[in-house]
Design an enzyme around this catalytic site. Structure first.
Site, PDB file in Angstrom:
ATOM      1  N   ASP A   1       6.449  -1.388   2.173  1.00  0.00           N
ATOM      2  CA  ASP A   1       7.244  -2.465   1.579  1.00  0.00           C
ATOM      3  C   ASP A   1       8.251  -1.957   0.567  1.00  0.00           C
ATOM      4  O   ASP A   1       8.154  -0.825   0.076  1.00  0.00           O
ATOM      5  CB  ASP A   1       6.311  -3.437   0.848  1.00  0.00           C
ATOM      6  CG  ASP A   1       5.770  -2.816  -0.430  1.00  0.00           C
ATOM      7  OD1 ASP A   1       5.109  -1.763  -0.348  1.00  0.00           O
ATOM      8  OD2 ASP A   1       6.037  -3.353  -1.521  1.00  0.00           O
TER       9      ASP A   1
ATOM     10  N   LYS B   1       6.002  12.731   3.784  1.00  0.00           N
ATOM     11  CA  LYS B   1       7.303  13.015   3.168  1.00  0.00           C
ATOM     12  C   LYS B   1       7.190  14.350   2.451  1.00  0.00           C
ATOM     13  O   LYS B   1       7.066  14.415   1.229  1.00  0.00           O
ATOM     14  CB  LYS B   1       7.625  11.892   2.176  1.00  0.00           C
ATOM     15  CG  LYS B   1       9.053  11.415   2.216  1.00  0.00           C
ATOM     16  CD  LYS B   1       9.362  10.509   1.052  1.00  0.00           C
ATOM     17  CE  LYS B   1       9.270   9.049   1.350  1.00  0.00           C
ATOM     18  NZ  LYS B   1       9.629   8.216   0.183  1.00  0.00           N
TER      19      LYS B   1
ATOM     20  N   ASP C   1       3.441  10.765  -0.151  1.00  0.00           N
ATOM     21  CA  ASP C   1       4.734  11.007  -0.797  1.00  0.00           C
ATOM     22  C   ASP C   1       4.549  12.179  -1.775  1.00  0.00           C
ATOM     23  O   ASP C   1       4.606  13.328  -1.380  1.00  0.00           O
ATOM     24  CB  ASP C   1       5.164   9.709  -1.472  1.00  0.00           C
ATOM     25  CG  ASP C   1       6.546   9.757  -2.081  1.00  0.00           C
ATOM     26  OD1 ASP C   1       7.394  10.526  -1.592  1.00  0.00           O
ATOM     27  OD2 ASP C   1       6.805   9.021  -3.057  1.00  0.00           O
TER      28      ASP C   1
HETATM   29  P1  IMP Z   1       2.105   9.154  -3.567  1.00  0.00           P
HETATM   30  O1  IMP Z   1       0.956   9.065  -4.523  1.00  0.00           O
HETATM   31  O2  IMP Z   1       3.383   9.505  -4.253  1.00  0.00           O
HETATM   32  O3  IMP Z   1       1.817  10.074  -2.391  1.00  0.00           O
HETATM   33  O4  IMP Z   1       2.368   7.701  -3.056  1.00  0.00           O
HETATM   34  C1  IMP Z   1       1.766   7.160  -1.980  1.00  0.00           C
HETATM   35  C2  IMP Z   1       2.025   5.665  -1.928  1.00  0.00           C
HETATM   36  O5  IMP Z   1       3.329   5.297  -2.448  1.00  0.00           O
HETATM   37  C3  IMP Z   1       2.032   5.235  -0.493  1.00  0.00           C
HETATM   38  O6  IMP Z   1       0.728   4.902  -0.050  1.00  0.00           O
HETATM   39  C4  IMP Z   1       2.974   4.056  -0.490  1.00  0.00           C
HETATM   40  O7  IMP Z   1       2.275   2.875  -0.805  1.00  0.00           O
HETATM   41  C5  IMP Z   1       3.951   4.357  -1.611  1.00  0.00           C
HETATM   42  N1  IMP Z   1       5.185   4.960  -1.055  1.00  0.00           N
HETATM   43  C6  IMP Z   1       5.583   6.242  -1.140  1.00  0.00           C
HETATM   44  N2  IMP Z   1       6.754   6.450  -0.507  1.00  0.00           N
HETATM   45  C7  IMP Z   1       7.105   5.265   0.027  1.00  0.00           C
HETATM   46  C8  IMP Z   1       8.231   4.830   0.825  1.00  0.00           C
HETATM   47  O8  IMP Z   1       9.135   5.578   1.215  1.00  0.00           O
HETATM   48  N3  IMP Z   1       8.230   3.512   1.157  1.00  0.00           N
HETATM   49  C9  IMP Z   1       7.253   2.635   0.780  1.00  0.00           C
HETATM   50  N4  IMP Z   1       6.191   3.000   0.052  1.00  0.00           N
HETATM   51  C10 IMP Z   1       6.115   4.297  -0.336  1.00  0.00           C
END
Ligand code: IMP
Ligand code: MG
Length: 204
Positions: free
Chosen positions: A160, A132, A104
Site C-alpha cells: 500500500d 529490494k 526492504d
Molecule cells: P523493512 O523493515 O525496511 O524491510 O520494511 C519492510 C516493510 O516495509 C514491508 O513489509 C512493507 O510493509 C513496507 N515496505 C517496504 N518497501 C515498500 C514498498 O516499496 N511499498 C510498500 N511497502 C513497502
C-alpha cells in the site's frame, strides 16, 4: 475513483506474479514433504500473497498471522519494531516459514527472525515475494524469493501507499506526483516524512 489513473509503470504483471507464486508453492510443498509447516504471514501486506501461495502448496500446512509496525520513529530505518499482533500458537518444535510481501531495509525481518528463533521452532525460513536488494541494511537470508526489484516504492498485490492500492492485482509504481499527496486522510500514517520524493515512513 480510478486507481489505474495513478499508475506510472507496471513492474510485475498479474500472470507473471501468479506463475512465480505457483513455482514457490510447489517448491515449498516438495521441501517440506513429510512435515507440516506453519506459514506465518505478516499483516497486512502479505495477505494477498499468502492466500495465493498457500493454495499452491499441496501438502498439509497451517497458517497464522503477526502484525508489526515500525515504532514511533522519525525515519524508516530506526530498526525498532513493535509487535501489534502476536501468533495465536506456540511455534516450539514447528517448521515455521515467515511469509512477507517485501524485504526492504531488512530491519523488520531481522527483528522477526530474532524474536521467533528465541521460541525454539524446529526450523525457521523466510519467504518474501519481493526483494529490494539495494536498500538492505541488515542481511536477511531469504529462502524463497519471488522477485528482485529495483529501489522503487511499489504498490499493489497487498502493498500500500497510505493504506491504498492493496487491491491492484499486479506490482506497480505510482506517478511521482501521487507520492507527494495525502492518499486517504483516514488511513494515512500520522507522521510521514519525505525524502527524495519517496515516503520515508509508511503504513506497514
Ligand atoms: P523493512 O523493515 O525496511 O524491510 O520494511 C519492510 C516493510 O516495509 C514491508 O513489509 C512493507 O510493509 C513496507 N515496505 C517496504 N518497501 C515498500 C514498498 O516499496 N511499498 C510498500 N511497502 C513497502
Ligand atoms: Mg509489511
Amino acid at each position: 475513483m480510478a486507481l489505474l489513473d495513478d499508475i506510472d509503470e507496471i513492474l510485475i504483471p498479474e500472470e507473471v506474479l501468479q506463475a512465480r507464486i505457483r513455482e514457490l508453492g510447489r517448491t515449498i510443498g516438495t521441501d517440506y514433504n513429510g512435515k507440516e509447516p506453519l506459514l506465518v504471514a505478516i499483516l497486512t501486506g502479505a495477505v494477498l500473497f499468502v492466500s495465493d501461495l498457500i493454495r499452491q502448496i499441496s501438502i498439509a500446512c497451517q497458517l497464522d498471522f503477526m502484525a508489526t509496525s515500525s515504532y514511533g520513529a522519525k525515519t524508516e530505518s530506526s530498526g525498532i519494531v513493535r509487535i501489534l499482533k502476536d501468533l495465536d500458537q506456540s511455534i516450539e518444535g514447528r517448521h515455521v516459514i515467515i511469509v512477507d510481501d517485501i524485504i526492504d531495509t531488512g530491519l523488520t525481518m531481522d527483528y522477526l527472525l530474532e524474536t521467533l528463533k528465541a521460541r525454539y521452532p524446529a526450523s525457521l525460513k523466510v519467504c518474501a515475494l519481493l526483494d529490494k536488494v539495494p536498500r538492505r541494511l541488515r542481511h536477511v537470508p531469504i529462502d524463497y524469493r519471488g522477485f528482485e526489484i529495483p529501489d522503487k516504492f511499489v504498490v499493489g498485490y497487498g502493498l500500500d501507499y497510505g493504506g491504498r492500492y492493496r487491491n491492484l492485482p499486479f506490482i506497480c509504481v505510482l506517478k511521482p506526483e501521487i507520492y507527494g499527496q495525502e492518499p486517504g486522510a483516514d488511513d494515512a500514517p500520522a507522521v510521514r516524512h519525505f525524502t527524495h520524493g519517496r515516503p520515508a515512513r509508511m503504513v506497514r
